[in-house]
Design a protein around this motif. Structure first.
Motif, short mmCIF file in Angstrom:
data_model
loop_
_atom_site.label_atom_id
_atom_site.label_comp_id
_atom_site.label_asym_id
_atom_site.label_seq_id
_atom_site.Cartn_x
_atom_site.Cartn_y
_atom_site.Cartn_z
N PRO A 47 2.88 -19.06 24.99
CA PRO A 47 1.78 -18.85 24.06
C PRO A 47 0.41 -19.32 24.56
O PRO A 47 -0.59 -18.61 24.39
CB PRO A 47 2.21 -19.64 22.81
N GLU A 48 0.33 -20.49 25.15
CA GLU A 48 -0.96 -21.00 25.61
C GLU A 48 -1.55 -20.13 26.70
O GLU A 48 -2.76 -19.82 26.70
CB GLU A 48 -0.82 -22.45 26.10
N ARG A 52 -5.16 -17.87 26.55
CA ARG A 52 -6.21 -17.99 27.55
C ARG A 52 -6.49 -16.65 28.22
O ARG A 52 -7.65 -16.33 28.53
CB ARG A 52 -5.82 -19.02 28.60
N ASP A 53 -5.46 -15.86 28.43
CA ASP A 53 -5.67 -14.58 29.09
C ASP A 53 -6.40 -13.61 28.17
O ASP A 53 -7.22 -12.80 28.63
CB ASP A 53 -4.34 -13.98 29.56
N HIS A 54 -6.11 -13.66 26.87
CA HIS A 54 -6.87 -12.83 25.93
C HIS A 54 -8.36 -13.17 26.00
O HIS A 54 -9.21 -12.27 25.95
CB HIS A 54 -6.37 -13.05 24.50
N GLY A 89 -2.45 -18.68 18.40
CA GLY A 89 -3.56 -18.81 19.35
C GLY A 89 -4.06 -17.46 19.83
O GLY A 89 -5.26 -17.21 19.92
N ALA A 90 -3.11 -16.56 20.12
CA ALA A 90 -3.48 -15.23 20.57
C ALA A 90 -4.21 -14.47 19.47
O ALA A 90 -5.23 -13.81 19.71
CB ALA A 90 -2.22 -14.46 21.01
N LEU A 91 -3.71 -14.55 18.26
CA LEU A 91 -4.35 -13.88 17.13
C LEU A 91 -5.78 -14.35 16.93
O LEU A 91 -6.70 -13.55 16.70
CB LEU A 91 -3.56 -14.12 15.85
N LEU A 92 -5.99 -15.65 17.04
CA LEU A 92 -7.32 -16.21 16.77
C LEU A 92 -8.37 -15.71 17.74
O LEU A 92 -9.54 -15.61 17.38
CB LEU A 92 -7.25 -17.75 16.80
#
Length: 336
Positions: A47-48, A52-54, A89-92
């Motif tokens: 997830p982390e 970061r990649d997004h 985290g990705a959604l945000l």
């Protein structure tokens, strides 16, 4: 519906998807960056690292779709962003960027349910399905049967009580040593398998209702592998038996849902809807029951910005928008 041009943003998991949908011209441009190589070394999504990649990819992809569609930002009438469910985290990343751009450009924004995006993805095709219909949403995180009456009118008919079908595909692929992402690799290997070597159970087909359960099927595959010769042909035979069992189960429950609702249109969406064996088997419903089956094109089966742009468009065209303050929802029910 209103004349609108909508920017769609999808960042729910491990793919950054951006698209522009126009009410009159349809899909103008879409771009997708997959994180498969990033996560492959770990055997699954971290997830982390995904978040970061997004952050790295989202703005360049927005510039790309604007350029490819010959769209100036002032021509964008609204923004749609995936608000859930997914990795928080990705959604945000997508939520914050989408809402911030909308505030900066002084245009409305709307939060989109990720699974509603999948459900409406076949609307991007010609011909598109008409309401009402039964939808099978089948992906790595969800297996659901939904009665769809209209936009926003969704009745949950059944869902997986444990592993989703796509999740079970990935886990069986992993135990067979097929790497990541496992589902497509298992489906390819199944084409080399003998369907007469093993017979796996079809879970919950003898019980009333439309719920699914694939966790036990995964365990059955593990036990079969551990008690086998563990050679390449055995791998292929187990892959074939597993795929057959999942597809048979999905087919039986789809048939049951159509009979229960007395509807004649079936929509299949989500990552597993790209499975060719599933498509071939479900095509038999046409001759058997007079059912018309609709799918998104393969590139829109997995997560993508196009489905979010379209879903956002229909909500914005109906006068809906989300407030300036924003939230992301790692868990979010699509229907009651």
């Amino acid at each position: 519906m209103k004349k609108l041009r909508v920017l769609g943003i999808e960042t729910s998991c491990d793919e950054t998807g951006i698209a522009i949908y126009d009410a009159e011209q349809g899909l103008l441009s879409h771009a997708l960056y997959s994180q498969i190589e990033l996560h492959a070394a770990y055997g699954g999504v971290v997830p982390e690292l995904a978040s970061r990649d997004h952050v790295r990819r989202i703005v360049p992809l927005i510039h790309q779709v604007l350029h490819e569609s010959h769209t100036h930002y002032q021509q964008i009438d609204g923004i749609a962003y995936t608000a859930g469910p997914g990795l928080i985290g990705a959604l945000l990343v997508g939520v914050a960027v989408g809402r911030s751009l909308a505030w900066t450009w002084q245009i409305p924004a709307v939060a989109v349910h990720h699974m509603e995006g999948h459900l409406l993805a076949p609307m991007l095709e010609t011909p598109a399905p008409s309401f009402p219909f039964v939808a099978l949403l089948v992906s790595g995180g969800h297996t659901q049967l939904i009665e769809v009456t209209a936009i926003g009118q969704y009745k949950l008919l059944g869902e997986s009580l444990d592993d989703a079908a796509g999740e079970a595909f990935d886990k069986v692929a992993k135990l067979l040593g097929l790497g990541y992402p496992g589902g497509p690799a298992l489906a390819r290997l199944a084409t080399q398998g003998n369907s007469n070597t093993y017979h796996f159970p079809r879970p919950m087909i003898n019980r009333p209702g439309l719920d699914f359960s694939f966790s036990g099927l995964k365990t059955f595959a593990l036990n079969t592998w551990q008690n086998s010769a563990q050679d390449d042909q055995t791998k292929a035979d187990i892959a074939k038996a597993f795929e057959d069992a999942v597809i048979d189960t999905l087919l039986i429950k789809c048939r049951r849902a159509l009979q229960q609702t007395q509807l004649t249109t079936l929509v299949i969406a989500g990552g597993v809807s790209a499975n060719q064996q599933l498509r071939q088997r479900l095509a038999t419903l046409n001759s058997e029951m007079g059912i018309t089956v609709y799918y998104p094109r393969p590139e829109f089966c997995t997560d993508n910005g196009a489905m979010i742009a379209y879903a956002g468009y229909v909500h914005l065209a109906n006068g809906e928008s989300s407030p300036l303050g924003f939230r992301a929802y790692p868990r979010w029910a699509l229907s009651s």
